[in-house]
Motif scaffolding. Structure first.
Motif, mmCIF file in Angstrom:
data_model
loop_
_atom_site.group_PDB
_atom_site.id
_atom_site.type_symbol
_atom_site.label_atom_id
_atom_site.label_comp_id
_atom_site.label_asym_id
_atom_site.label_seq_id
_atom_site.Cartn_x
_atom_site.Cartn_y
_atom_site.Cartn_z
ATOM 1 N N ILE A 50 31.933 34.762 30.482
ATOM 2 C CA ILE A 50 31.880 36.201 30.782
ATOM 3 C C ILE A 50 31.492 36.318 32.258
ATOM 4 C CG2 ILE A 50 30.787 38.425 30.265
ATOM 5 C CD1 ILE A 50 32.224 37.485 27.833
ATOM 6 N N LYS A 51 32.434 36.672 33.071
ATOM 7 C CA LYS A 51 32.153 36.728 34.520
ATOM 8 C C LYS A 51 31.368 37.999 34.872
ATOM 9 C CE LYS A 51 35.911 33.734 35.863
ATOM 10 N NZ LYS A 51 36.335 33.279 34.541
ATOM 11 N N LEU A 52 30.814 37.999 36.082
ATOM 12 C CA LEU A 52 30.031 39.160 36.528
ATOM 13 C C LEU A 52 30.943 40.326 36.879
ATOM 14 C CD1 LEU A 52 27.339 37.622 38.924
ATOM 15 C CD2 LEU A 52 26.954 38.671 36.690
ATOM 16 N N CYS A 53 30.554 41.524 36.416
ATOM 17 C CA CYS A 53 31.339 42.728 36.719
ATOM 18 C C CYS A 53 31.390 42.930 38.240
ATOM 19 C CB CYS A 53 30.703 43.953 36.052
ATOM 20 S SG CYS A 53 31.604 45.477 36.399
ATOM 21 N N ARG A 54 32.595 43.177 38.754
ATOM 22 C CA ARG A 54 32.744 43.393 40.206
ATOM 23 C C ARG A 54 32.713 44.869 40.566
ATOM 24 N NH1 ARG A 54 38.181 40.125 41.418
ATOM 25 N NH2 ARG A 54 37.509 38.031 40.885
ATOM 26 N N GLY A 55 32.694 45.728 39.559
ATOM 27 C CA GLY A 55 32.619 47.160 39.833
ATOM 28 C C GLY A 55 33.901 47.742 40.405
ATOM 29 N N CYS A 56 35.042 47.119 40.137
ATOM 30 C CA CYS A 56 36.308 47.590 40.727
ATOM 31 C C CYS A 56 36.842 48.846 40.038
ATOM 32 C CB CYS A 56 37.360 46.487 40.665
ATOM 33 S SG CYS A 56 37.867 46.067 38.977
ATOM 34 N N ARG A 57 36.344 49.137 38.840
ATOM 35 C CA ARG A 57 36.728 50.324 38.051
ATOM 36 C C ARG A 57 38.139 50.256 37.483
ATOM 37 N NH1 ARG A 57 33.675 55.047 38.499
ATOM 38 N NH2 ARG A 57 35.569 56.053 37.744
ATOM 39 N N VAL A 58 38.793 49.101 37.581
ATOM 40 C CA VAL A 58 40.154 49.005 37.046
ATOM 41 C C VAL A 58 40.156 49.271 35.539
ATOM 42 C CG1 VAL A 58 42.050 47.385 36.581
ATOM 43 C CG2 VAL A 58 41.094 47.566 38.871
ATOM 44 N N CYS A 59 39.120 48.793 34.851
ATOM 45 C CA CYS A 59 39.059 49.012 33.386
ATOM 46 C C CYS A 59 38.981 50.506 33.070
ATOM 47 C CB CYS A 59 37.900 48.249 32.759
ATOM 48 S SG CYS A 59 36.270 48.765 33.334
ATOM 49 N N PHE A 60 38.289 51.273 33.928
ATOM 50 C CA PHE A 60 38.207 52.719 33.706
ATOM 51 C C PHE A 60 39.566 53.371 34.009
ATOM 52 C CE2 PHE A 60 33.438 52.870 35.092
ATOM 53 C CZ PHE A 60 33.053 52.480 33.831
ATOM 54 N N ASP A 61 40.112 53.009 35.167
ATOM 55 C CA ASP A 61 41.262 53.767 35.679
ATOM 56 C C ASP A 61 42.598 53.352 35.068
ATOM 57 O OD1 ASP A 61 39.406 55.038 37.225
ATOM 58 O OD2 ASP A 61 39.735 53.786 38.983
ATOM 59 N N LYS A 62 42.755 52.030 34.773
ATOM 60 C CA LYS A 62 44.054 51.570 34.248
ATOM 61 C C LYS A 62 43.949 51.032 32.821
ATOM 62 C CE LYS A 62 46.399 50.078 38.460
ATOM 63 N NZ LYS A 62 46.870 48.879 39.134
ATOM 64 N N GLY A 63 42.775 50.581 32.454
ATOM 65 C CA GLY A 63 42.590 50.019 31.120
ATOM 66 C C GLY A 63 42.009 48.622 31.202
ATOM 67 N N GLU A 64 41.286 48.230 30.165
ATOM 68 C CA GLU A 64 40.591 46.940 30.152
ATOM 69 C C GLU A 64 41.552 45.746 30.231
ATOM 70 O OE1 GLU A 64 40.541 49.252 27.849
ATOM 71 O OE2 GLU A 64 40.677 48.463 25.807
ATOM 72 N N ASP A 65 42.798 45.935 29.786
ATOM 73 C CA ASP A 65 43.763 44.825 29.841
ATOM 74 C C ASP A 65 44.089 44.438 31.284
ATOM 75 O OD1 ASP A 65 43.868 44.744 27.120
ATOM 76 O OD2 ASP A 65 45.597 46.075 26.956
ATOM 77 N N PHE A 66 43.797 45.337 32.226
ATOM 78 C CA PHE A 66 44.117 45.066 33.629
ATOM 79 C C PHE A 66 42.916 44.533 34.413
ATOM 80 C CE2 PHE A 66 47.192 48.102 32.125
ATOM 81 C CZ PHE A 66 48.388 47.585 32.611
ATOM 82 N N CYS A 67 41.804 44.285 33.738
ATOM 83 C CA CYS A 67 40.621 43.733 34.418
ATOM 84 C C CYS A 67 41.026 42.443 35.149
ATOM 85 C CB CYS A 67 39.517 43.427 33.386
ATOM 86 S SG CYS A 67 38.087 42.606 34.108
ATOM 87 N N PRO A 68 40.682 42.337 36.440
ATOM 88 C CA PRO A 68 41.097 41.133 37.187
ATOM 89 C C PRO A 68 40.350 39.863 36.756
ATOM 90 C CG PRO A 68 39.730 42.558 38.556
ATOM 91 C CD PRO A 68 39.979 43.316 37.296
ATOM 92 N N LEU A 69 39.243 40.043 36.032
ATOM 93 C CA LEU A 69 38.479 38.869 35.595
ATOM 94 C C LEU A 69 39.094 38.328 34.310
ATOM 95 C CD1 LEU A 69 34.895 40.309 36.161
ATOM 96 C CD2 LEU A 69 36.233 38.873 37.717
ATOM 97 N N LYS A 70 39.594 37.129 34.355
ATOM 98 C CA LYS A 70 40.211 36.536 33.169
ATOM 99 C C LYS A 70 39.170 35.650 32.480
ATOM 100 C CE LYS A 70 43.875 38.716 34.052
ATOM 101 N NZ LYS A 70 43.717 40.106 33.605
ATOM 102 N N ASP A 71 38.671 36.133 31.350
ATOM 103 C CA ASP A 71 37.651 35.362 30.634
ATOM 104 C C ASP A 71 37.680 35.765 29.160
ATOM 105 O OD1 ASP A 71 36.446 37.870 30.635
ATOM 106 O OD2 ASP A 71 34.978 37.382 32.172
ATOM 107 N N THR A 72 36.585 35.572 28.444
ATOM 108 C CA THR A 72 36.626 35.766 26.990
ATOM 109 C C THR A 72 36.141 37.151 26.556
ATOM 110 O OG1 THR A 72 34.441 34.769 26.795
ATOM 111 C CG2 THR A 72 36.321 33.308 26.464
ATOM 112 N N LEU A 73 35.957 38.071 27.520
ATOM 113 C CA LEU A 73 35.388 39.383 27.174
ATOM 114 C C LEU A 73 36.181 40.076 26.057
ATOM 115 C CD1 LEU A 73 33.168 41.507 28.232
ATOM 116 C CD2 LEU A 73 35.163 42.739 29.025
#
Ligand SMILES: Cc1cc2nc3c(=O)[nH]c(=O)nc-3n(C[C@H](O)[C@H](O)[C@H](O)COP(=O)(O)O)c2cc1C
Length: 263
Positions: A50-73
């Motif tokens: 589980i990587k550290l949140c970078r605060g990019c807000r992509v999960c809010f604005d586009k959806g969690e599937d677009f989170c740039p962090l690729k891990d087991t979240l």
């Protein structure tokens, strides 16, 4: 019945894991007594990627599937979706939850905008050395309620540096049984379909927020709320429910008043 335990202590077989294990054992015992099939799985966040949140807000604005962090979240999120109940357990570090749990909650923050767990029961377990667990409970609980969970129990365990299993049983056996019983009966009796005043009020505040936003722009969150039918004026909760009509009305009035100050 399927239970997932999300444990944030990095210490193997420490106080938090031990207490969760006792709750799981009591839960399984209650299920067997009722002739029901049940299984429990532990997820140790410290062993998960589980990587550290970078605060990019992509999960809010586009959806969690677009989170740039690729891990087991999202694998863990999917396990929660498949479960009936979840035990959230953290040790107290400097008066609050530990950093591993906090980062996991931060990474799951998209659920504050798009609650997905309204059918699920949660219980909270916090272990401390000897100090207060109140802040930790509050941190976890406010996240879970915003994500839509029905929180049926919370347990605070003063466990010192490391408590032996027989000590845990003699000092906390009763509390453990109560938590297991609340978890079991909440799932068994579908208590999530009887939301509390607070949960109904949280829904109303969220509904008011997205009703306001959608007038200005149609965001990803607004579409989610609209597709679920949650923006309808008659909708009072995430799922069909059986709350008392007076309680619903009062919670909606309270939510509307609160939203005047926050929105
Ligand atoms: C870095 C650190 C900070 C801690 N801070 C507190 C604290 O503020 N208050 C308290 O009562 N216990 C504190 N403790 C003790 C732990 O909360 C307690 O021993 C807990 O049960 C450990 O759980 P574990 O064995 O699952 O890791 C701290 C322990 C560590 C390692």
């Amino acid at each position: 019945m399927r239970i997932i335990s999300i444990i944030s202590s990095a210490r193997k077989n420490g106080n938090t894991e031990r207490i969760v294990k006792h709750i799981e054992e009591d839960f399984l015992y209650m299920s067997i007594e009722k002739g029901l099939k049940a299984e429990c799985e532990q997820i140790h966040l410290a062993d998960s990627d589980i990587k550290l949140c970078r605060g990019c807000r992509v999960c809010f604005d586009k959806g969690e599937d677009f989170c740039p962090l690729k891990d087991t979240l999202l694998n863990i999120r999917d396990k929660i979706i498949q479960a009936d109940g979840v035990i959230f357990a953290s040790p107290v570090y400097v008066e609050d939850i530990n950093g591993i749990m906090k980062n996991w909650i931060d990474r799951m923050a998209f659920n504050c905008h798009r609650p997905a767990f309204a059918h699920k029961t949660a219980v909270i377990v916090v272990t401390s050395g000897g100090g207060s667990s109140n802040h930790s409970i509050k941190t976890i609980k406010s996240a879970l309620l915003t994500w839509g969970f029905h929180v049926s129990a919370q347990g605070k365990f003063r466990a010192g540096a490391l408590m032996e299993n027989d000590q845990i049983k003699s000092r906390y056996g009763n509390d453990i049984k109560v938590i297991a019983n609340k978890l079991f009966s909440s799932i068994h009796d579908h208590r999530a379909e009887y939301p509390s005043f607070y949960s109904l009020m949280v829904f109303k505040v969220q509904q008011k927020c997205w009703q306001k936003v959608i007038k200005e722009q149609n965001t990803f969150d607004c579409s989610y709320w609209e597709n679920k039918g949650w923006l309808e004026k008659t909708c009072s909760y995430y799922i069909p429910h059986n709350s008392n009509p007076i309680k619903i009305k009062l919670a909606r009035i309270a939510g509307s008043i609160i939203s005047i100050f926050f929105l």
